[in-house]
Write a protein that holds these residues in place. Structure first.
Motif, PDB file in Angstrom:
ATOM      1  N   LEU A 153       0.820  -1.208   0.000  1.00 61.87           N
ATOM      2  CA  LEU A 153       0.000   0.000   0.000  1.00 61.87           C
ATOM      3  C   LEU A 153       0.854   1.259   0.000  1.00 61.87           C
ATOM      4  CD1 LEU A 153      -2.906  -0.840   2.477  1.00 61.87           C
ATOM      5  CD2 LEU A 153      -3.079  -0.422   0.024  1.00 61.87           C
ATOM      6  N   ALA A 154       1.919   1.248   0.798  1.00 62.35           N
ATOM      7  CA  ALA A 154       2.824   2.403   0.815  1.00 62.35           C
ATOM      8  C   ALA A 154       3.408   2.632  -0.579  1.00 62.35           C
ATOM      9  CB  ALA A 154       3.938   2.184   1.830  1.00 62.35           C
ATOM     10  N   ASN A 155       3.810   1.560  -1.236  1.00 62.71           N
ATOM     11  CA  ASN A 155       4.352   1.677  -2.599  1.00 62.71           C
ATOM     12  C   ASN A 155       3.316   2.247  -3.553  1.00 62.71           C
ATOM     13  OD1 ASN A 155       6.728   0.500  -1.691  1.00 62.71           O
ATOM     14  ND2 ASN A 155       6.151  -1.559  -2.347  1.00 62.71           N
ATOM     15  N   GLN A 156       2.089   1.748  -3.438  1.00 64.08           N
ATOM     16  CA  GLN A 156       1.015   2.168  -4.334  1.00 64.08           C
ATOM     17  C   GLN A 156       0.717   3.654  -4.175  1.00 64.08           C
ATOM     18  OE1 GLN A 156      -2.637  -0.234  -4.098  1.00 64.08           O
ATOM     19  NE2 GLN A 156      -3.812   1.649  -4.122  1.00 64.08           N
ATOM     20  N   PHE A 157       0.573   4.108  -2.939  1.00 67.22           N
ATOM     21  CA  PHE A 157       0.250   5.517  -2.707  1.00 67.22           C
ATOM     22  C   PHE A 157       1.414   6.427  -3.085  1.00 67.22           C
ATOM     23  CE2 PHE A 157      -2.803   3.987   0.799  1.00 67.22           C
ATOM     24  CZ  PHE A 157      -3.826   3.842  -0.130  1.00 67.22           C
ATOM     25  N   TYR A 158       2.638   5.963  -2.841  1.00 64.84           N
ATOM     26  CA  TYR A 158       3.807   6.772  -3.207  1.00 64.84           C
ATOM     27  C   TYR A 158       3.859   6.989  -4.714  1.00 64.84           C
ATOM     28  CZ  TYR A 158       8.659   8.064  -4.053  1.00 64.84           C
ATOM     29  OH  TYR A 158       9.793   8.691  -4.489  1.00 64.84           O
ATOM     30  N   ARG A 159       3.632   5.911  -5.486  1.00 64.42           N
ATOM     31  CA  ARG A 159       3.635   6.052  -6.948  1.00 64.42           C
ATOM     32  C   ARG A 159       2.555   7.025  -7.409  1.00 64.42           C
ATOM     33  NH1 ARG A 159       4.393   0.352  -6.721  1.00 64.42           N
ATOM     34  NH2 ARG A 159       2.158   0.056  -7.066  1.00 64.42           N
ATOM     35  N   GLU A 160       1.417   6.971  -6.731  1.00 64.36           N
ATOM     36  CA  GLU A 160       0.284   7.805  -7.147  1.00 64.36           C
ATOM     37  C   GLU A 160       0.468   9.272  -6.800  1.00 64.36           C
ATOM     38  OE1 GLU A 160      -4.589   8.001  -6.439  1.00 64.36           O
ATOM     39  OE2 GLU A 160      -3.399   6.315  -5.670  1.00 64.36           O
ATOM     40  N   TYR A 161       1.094   9.558  -5.665  1.00 64.93           N
ATOM     41  CA  TYR A 161       1.107  10.931  -5.160  1.00 64.93           C
ATOM     42  C   TYR A 161       2.472  11.618  -5.223  1.00 64.93           C
ATOM     43  CZ  TYR A 161      -3.670  10.567  -3.502  1.00 64.93           C
ATOM     44  OH  TYR A 161      -5.034  10.433  -3.448  1.00 64.93           O
ATOM     45  N   ARG A 162       3.510  10.931  -5.695  1.00 64.48           N
ATOM     46  CA  ARG A 162       4.825  11.570  -5.707  1.00 64.48           C
ATOM     47  C   ARG A 162       4.880  12.778  -6.644  1.00 64.48           C
ATOM     48  NH1 ARG A 162       8.488  10.102  -9.801  1.00 64.48           N
ATOM     49  NH2 ARG A 162      10.191  10.549  -8.369  1.00 64.48           N
ATOM     50  N   LYS A 163       4.018  12.792  -7.668  1.00 62.28           N
ATOM     51  CA  LYS A 163       4.035  13.913  -8.609  1.00 62.28           C
ATOM     52  C   LYS A 163       3.483  15.193  -7.993  1.00 62.28           C
ATOM     53  CE  LYS A 163       3.965  11.229 -12.880  1.00 62.28           C
ATOM     54  NZ  LYS A 163       3.289  10.971 -14.169  1.00 62.28           N
ATOM     55  N   LEU A 164       2.929  15.080  -6.776  1.00 67.46           N
ATOM     56  CA  LEU A 164       2.514  16.301  -6.096  1.00 67.46           C
ATOM     57  C   LEU A 164       3.684  17.238  -5.873  1.00 67.46           C
ATOM     58  CD1 LEU A 164       0.055  14.859  -3.449  1.00 67.46           C
ATOM     59  CD2 LEU A 164      -0.532  16.357  -5.346  1.00 67.46           C
ATOM     60  N   ALA A 165       4.879  16.678  -5.790  1.00 68.03           N
ATOM     61  CA  ALA A 165       6.065  17.522  -5.662  1.00 68.03           C
ATOM     62  C   ALA A 165       6.159  18.486  -6.834  1.00 68.03           C
ATOM     63  CB  ALA A 165       7.323  16.659  -5.591  1.00 68.03           C
TER      64      ALA A 165
END
Length: 415
Positions: free
Chosen positions: A69-81
């Motif tokens: 789950l951590a991997n999934q959310f990180y992939r999804e939201y990292r572009k917020l940077a």
């Protein structure tokens, strides 16, 4: 997110509570947008084109029970940077690692931020608790107290809370430790705790214990969710869960779930000897927690491809996935027929969420007693809860289910 995200009424209720200084317990079904709900007030605060506000801490920790789950959310939201820097300056895709707004992941598998310095950190509950208790996995003893301050000074999101390990005799597990942590810091650390399958009694107990506001969805809000616009039926079956039973009901996608790795392995060996599999008419896969990291990742990727929402990506005309509890969370997959051994109601509902998961689908969940020669085989669940679950699901066998019915089942069994 702030430019395109159109919050639903319940998401606005959560944001208003969080931004007014209240802590929140959110219960909502899978697919309702819990992740976006929890992050919305924080990102609204941080990603606004105007000067960021100070209603919330400027940094956030998002904790989940499993690395997947951590991997999934990180992939999804990292572009917020990149989103933040594009609002406040200029940034390219290649510059995400040096963006002003940092999104990181911290797990035993991907230790990108051992000091919890990033603005938004996706992590696992064991990492969060070890840092809060001053015994971080990734830091030396001399620096062990640093991350305790990092935890209590963040906005905390604890997702899939019902899956946090309880431990022996309901003590010493991540579940009870996390509750004690929240009770200690609730006056000065804002948090949201999220679940899909707590009983109403548990929600009321947590509300009092943590002095938090409970947010649930009413019938109209549930009806508008895409995740509710499908047909799912639960059936209790007196048949034996075996290869013949599964193949007889098989259409194009079937999922078979066992409570132990040993029984999943035994069933899979028998499945490989069936004529349909031998003749390559049905593709198969076995997924459980004992595979190596690389093998498990390959199997999860296969499951996501063959059972995922994108039907055009599927390569097999017919497929059967045999698994254990590992499929209860983190895998966005769906099937027409799901066969499962009897378990606790919360687990059965989680498994059921992998059947007719997407809009306009029709699916059937078949529940079998894990019996052999009249004796209950070893399993990880408590016998009284198992029996209560069997009685509750038998009472609605054959009925079309929705989230309200599933929560009634959880309340009946677990209250």
């Amino acid at each position: 997110m702030t430019e395109e995200f159109e919050p639903r009424p319940f998401q606005l209720r959560v944001a208003e509570l969080i931004l007014s200084g209240k802590n929140v317990i959110l219960q909502a079904p899978t697919g309702s947008g819990k992740t976006a709900t929890a992050l919305y007030p924080y990102l609204f605060n941080r990603l606004s084109a105007s000067q960021p506000g100070w209603q919330l801490p400027v940094k956030c920790i998002y904790a989940v029970p499993m690395r997947v789950l951590a991997n999934q959310f990180y992939r999804e939201y990292r572009k917020l940077a990149g989103t933040y820097d594009k609002i406040h300056a200029t940034i390219s895709e290649d510059e995400l690692e040096t963006a002003a707004f940092q999104v990181r992941i911290q797990t035993g598998e991907h230790a990108h931020d051992p000091e919890f310095k990033a603005d938004l950190i996706f992590t696992t509950i064991d990492q969060l608790l070890s840092n809060f208790l001053g015994i971080p996995y990734a830091l030396s003893n001399a620096r062990a107290n640093l991350n305790c301050g990092a935890v209590i000074s963040r906005y905390l999101i604890l997702d899939e809370f019902h899956l946090f390990p309880i431990g022996e005799n309901n003590a010493k597990g991540a579940f009870s430790t996390a509750l004690l942590m929240l009770k200690w810091i609730k006056e000065f650390t804002p948090f949201i705790l999220m679940t899909a399958t707590f009983s109403s009694e548990m929600l009321e107990t947590l509300k009092i214990w943590l002095d938090a506001e409970v947010v649930t969805l009413d019938e109209n809000e549930l009806a508008e969710l895409e995740s509710e616009q499908k047909e799912r039926y639960y059936h209790t079956s007196d048949e034996v869960l075996n290869v013949e039973t599964v193949l007889d009901k098989h259409q194009s996608r079937s999922l078979v779930v066992f409570n132990t790795v040993a029984r999943a392995q035994a069933f899979y060996r028998q499945l490989l000897n069936s004529e349909q599999v031998k003749n390559d008419q049905i593709k198969t896969c076995l997924l459980h927690s004992r595979f190596t990291k690389n093998d498990r990742q390959q199997k999860e990727n296969w499951a996501m491809q063959e059972f995922g929402k994108d039907r055009a990506a599927r390569q097999a005309e017919s497929a059967i996935l045999v698994a254990t509890q590992v499929i209860e969370v983190g895998l966005d997959i769906s099937c027409e027929n799901l066969h499962t051994e009897l378990a606790e109601a919360t687990s059965l509902v989680q498994r059921g969420g992998r059947c007719a998961r997407y809009k306009a689908e029709i699916g059937h969940v078949y529940i079998y007693r894990p019996l052999k020669e009249g004796q209950l085989q070893p399993h990880p669940y408590r016998q009284p809860i198992m029996e209560a679950a069997w009685q509750a699901f038998s009472a609605v066998s054959g009925q079309q289910a929705n989230y309200k019915l599933e929560m009634n089942l959880v309340n009946t069994v677990h209250s």
